[in-house]
Write a protein that holds these residues in place. Structure first.
Motif, mmCIF file in Angstrom:
data_model
loop_
_atom_site.group_PDB
_atom_site.id
_atom_site.type_symbol
_atom_site.label_atom_id
_atom_site.label_comp_id
_atom_site.label_asym_id
_atom_site.label_seq_id
_atom_site.Cartn_x
_atom_site.Cartn_y
_atom_site.Cartn_z
ATOM 1 N N GLY A 347 0.933 -1.207 0.067
ATOM 2 C CA GLY A 347 0.059 0.286 -0.049
ATOM 3 C C GLY A 347 0.955 1.239 0.038
ATOM 4 O O GLY A 347 1.970 1.356 0.406
ATOM 5 N N ARG A 348 0.079 2.261 -0.439
ATOM 6 C CA ARG A 348 0.834 3.805 -0.612
ATOM 7 C C ARG A 348 1.219 4.261 0.974
ATOM 8 O O ARG A 348 2.326 4.889 1.343
ATOM 9 N N ARG A 349 0.249 4.104 1.921
ATOM 10 C CA ARG A 349 0.447 4.794 3.348
ATOM 11 C C ARG A 349 1.836 4.101 4.054
ATOM 12 O O ARG A 349 2.611 4.819 4.505
ATOM 13 N N SER A 350 1.866 2.694 3.620
ATOM 14 C CA SER A 350 3.134 2.298 4.580
ATOM 15 C C SER A 350 4.356 2.768 4.104
ATOM 16 O O SER A 350 5.325 2.916 4.835
ATOM 17 N N TYR A 471 0.097 10.202 7.916
ATOM 18 C CA TYR A 471 -0.481 9.325 9.145
ATOM 19 C C TYR A 471 -2.174 9.605 9.342
ATOM 20 O O TYR A 471 -3.009 8.626 9.263
ATOM 21 N N PHE A 472 -2.493 11.012 9.178
ATOM 22 C CA PHE A 472 -4.099 11.274 9.749
ATOM 23 C C PHE A 472 -4.700 11.816 8.473
ATOM 24 O O PHE A 472 -5.794 11.109 8.596
ATOM 25 N N PHE A 473 -4.159 11.956 7.226
ATOM 26 C CA PHE A 473 -4.964 12.397 6.364
ATOM 27 C C PHE A 473 -4.803 11.600 4.982
ATOM 28 O O PHE A 473 -5.608 12.012 3.998
ATOM 29 N N MET A 474 -3.919 10.924 4.821
ATOM 30 C CA MET A 474 -3.747 10.162 3.490
ATOM 31 C C MET A 474 -4.226 8.791 3.678
ATOM 32 O O MET A 474 -4.132 7.807 4.398
ATOM 33 N N PRO A 475 -5.356 8.749 2.444
ATOM 34 C CA PRO A 475 -6.152 7.306 2.470
ATOM 35 C C PRO A 475 -5.441 6.465 1.841
ATOM 36 O O PRO A 475 -4.499 6.903 1.000
ATOM 37 N N GLU A 476 -5.870 5.223 1.930
ATOM 38 C CA GLU A 476 -5.021 3.983 1.038
ATOM 39 C C GLU A 476 -6.006 4.072 -0.081
ATOM 40 O O GLU A 476 -7.104 3.916 -0.237
ATOM 41 N N THR A 477 -4.979 3.801 -1.264
ATOM 42 C CA THR A 477 -5.680 3.879 -2.689
ATOM 43 C C THR A 477 -5.260 2.427 -3.282
ATOM 44 O O THR A 477 -5.516 2.399 -4.496
ATOM 45 N N LYS A 478 -4.632 1.797 -2.587
ATOM 46 C CA LYS A 478 -4.180 0.240 -3.517
ATOM 47 C C LYS A 478 -5.254 -0.362 -3.759
ATOM 48 O O LYS A 478 -6.448 -0.406 -2.955
ATOM 49 N N ASN A 479 -5.171 -0.926 -4.953
ATOM 50 C CA ASN A 479 -6.439 -1.649 -5.366
ATOM 51 C C ASN A 479 -7.730 -0.981 -5.616
ATOM 52 O O ASN A 479 -8.558 -1.955 -5.675
ATOM 53 N N ILE A 480 -7.847 0.383 -5.636
ATOM 54 C CA ILE A 480 -9.120 0.879 -5.869
ATOM 55 C C ILE A 480 -9.108 1.562 -7.304
ATOM 56 O O ILE A 480 -8.150 2.132 -7.862
ATOM 57 N N PRO A 481 -10.204 0.925 -8.124
ATOM 58 C CA PRO A 481 -10.367 1.317 -9.489
ATOM 59 C C PRO A 481 -10.229 2.752 -9.740
ATOM 60 O O PRO A 481 -10.752 3.477 -8.799
ATOM 61 N N ILE A 482 -9.511 3.313 -10.696
ATOM 62 C CA ILE A 482 -9.342 5.006 -10.634
ATOM 63 C C ILE A 482 -10.830 5.604 -10.779
ATOM 64 O O ILE A 482 -10.923 6.556 -10.132
#
Ligand code: BGC
Length: 508
Positions: A347-350, A471-482
């Motif tokens: 994922g992008r967040r990690s 940490y607080f504001f970034m959602p995870e976008t992994k595997n979500i269709p555009i």
């Protein structure tokens, strides 16, 4: 806290499709756009340290450097004129990226990429043949325009072409190409600096034409993205292309989402007015400004632009400085590979969080080491080998942290915008990136002279702030269709409050 489950818990939709050789080729060719940016990032530092180049175009700087007797290492290279040569290109790119937004939307991603190649090629030729400062500056402006167009269109192209579950990896190909461009430039400078006759700089500047030719040829053969075709009313062609790039006949789910995104886009009057004037695009607008701003305030371009100068300030000889910058270039390139592997898995967040912590620790160590050895006066003449080696290792670990987090993910906004504002918002991302690349490029040597080792504490502070922000504001976008990305914001603890606000629609 910042991580989300999709749509309040339901799994993200998945589209059928495979990784076809066709899509792989188009994406690889498209990513070549990153090469022209990388080459430019890497080439100017070395060229401006070549004496024949300085003597010809910046005689006053040349004479000043020859006569410097001060032992204050912090201020040895402080020269606004030299910084302007490096940074002026990014000002041109800033304005070009705003114009590119319209071209990319109206004529497609491919035409913007083609324009980037053409304009860039002219710029490279003008620079290689420059006999006067005005030719050099005009060449820099053309290169900047080319980069503005490429950086606006290529990340969009990659985000839209790639299958949703490979999108992270494909987007990062753009960054990988940037790092390859930087490394090639470092190596070429190392070689051309040794050419006797003093024309090595012409070769360095002229070879920028090679990546321009690659993207130019590629854009003649590439197809546009299905999303852009749908946006321009070419639906039948778009569906046929989608089947071809996904390698399956059943593309209805993905195609219908594209149509829905296009219908939604048609209901939006002006992308720019919507993006800036309505609350429902606040999350995307915030990311399109903050992500590139933060990326530049990691301080990475201090290393990318000025590594040879920085290493010389640390007491390295000129050859050792060039070699050290090649080492950081190699580290930058290989570490980018890690995020290609990890962005769709971890994922992008990690990656953002781990990279941020790593950069913070090592930047603080660099500040501590330099502060300890050089103090505030900067008057040091004898620097032991072990000290220089430890600093290089710290710089490499810092670059590594950047290369698998903020480097590639600094271009991640291209995947979070809904179709109706995608092109405009990508222009904002590129323009902000270029504005702060310009500022860092223009100010670093002066800031080093006045802030001393505190400059590295300054950047470490920003790295801490941006890591908390993620940490607080970034959602995870992994595997979500555009075309499903809006759901990510709807289910985020903070951003969801903006999502039900109305859009500006055309009056009936
Ligand atoms: C940044 C550049 C930087 C490069 C380093 C890019 O993503 O936008 O400013 O020089 O990464 O690899």
């Amino acid at each position: 806290m910042g991580g989300v489950s999709f749509d309040g818990g339901s799994p993200p939709p998945s589209y059928p499709g495979k990784l076809t050789p066709y899509v792989l080729l188009t994406v690889l060719a498209g990513a070549a756009g990153g090469l022209i940016f990388g080459y430019d990032l890497g080439i100017s530092g070395g060229v401006t340290s070549m004496a024949p180049f300085l003597e010809k175009f910046f005689p006053d700087v040349y004479e000043r450097q020859q006569s410097i007797t001060s032992t204050n290492q912090y201020c040895k290279f402080n020269s606004p004129t030299l910084q302007l040569f490096t940074s002026s290109l990014y000002l041109a790119a800033l304005f070009a990226s705003l114009a590119a937004g319209e071209v990319t939307k109206k004529f497609g991603r491919r035409i913007s990429m083609m324009m980037a190649g053409f304009i860039f090629l002219f710029g490279a030729a003008l620079n290689a043949g420059a006999v006067h400062l005005s030719m050099l500056i005009l060449g820099r402006i053309l290169l900047g325009i080319g980069i503005g167009f490429a950086n606006q269109s290529v990340p969009l192209y990659l985000s839209e072409m790639s299958p949703y579950n490979y999108r992270g990896r494909f987007n990062i190909c753009f960054q990988l190409m940037i790092t390859i461009g930087i490394l090639c430039a470092n190596l070429i400078n190392f070689g051309t600096a040794k050419i006797s006759g003093g024309w090595g700089w012409r070769l360095s500047l002229g070879l920028a034409g090679v990546p321009a030719v690659i993207i130019l040829i590629a854009s003649f053969f590439l197809s546009d993205t299905p999303n852009s075709m749908v946006q321009r009313g070419r639906e039948i062609e778009a569906k046929a292309l989608l089947k071809r790039i996904r390698g399956v006949d059943n593309v209805d789910a993905e195609f219908n989402d594209m149509l829905a995104a296009k219908n939604e886009a048609d209901l939006v009057e002006s992308p720019w007015r919507n993006l800036f004037g309505t609350k429902c695009y606040r999350p995307q607008l915030a990311m399109s400004i903050l992500i590139p701003f933060f990326q530049q305030f990691t301080g990475i371009n201090v290393i990318m632009f000025y590594a040879p100068v920085l290493f010389q300030s640390l007491g390295f000889g000129s050859d050792a400085s060039l070699i050290s910058s090649v080492i950081t270039g190699v580290v930058n390139m290989f570490a980018t590979g890690v995020s290609i592997y990890g962005s769709d898995r971890w994922g992008r967040r990690s990656l953002f969080l781990e990279g941020g912590v790593q950069m913070f620790i090592f930047q603080s160590l660099i500040a501590g080491l330099i502060g300890w050895r050089f103090g505030v006066s900067g008057n040091v003449t004898d620097i032991p080998f072990w000290f220089a080696a430890v600093v290089v290792v710290c710089i490499c670990v810092y670059v590594m942290g950047f290369a698998w987090s903020w480097g590639p993910l600094g271009w991640y906004p291209s995947e979070i915008f809904p179709l109706e504002v995608r092109s405009a918002a990508q222009s904002v991302t590129v323009a902000v990136n270029m504005a702060f690349t310009f500022i860092v490029g223009q100010c670093f040597l002066t800031m080093l002279c006045s802030m001393k080792y505190g400059l590295f504490i300054f950047f470490a502070f920003f790295v801490a702030v941006m890591t908390l922000f993620c940490y607080f504001f970034m959602p995870e976008t992994k595997n979500i269709p555009i075309e499903e990305m809006t759901q990510v914001w709807r289910s985020h603890w903070f951003w969801k409050r903006f999502m039900n606000e109305p859009k500006i629609r055309p009056s009936p």
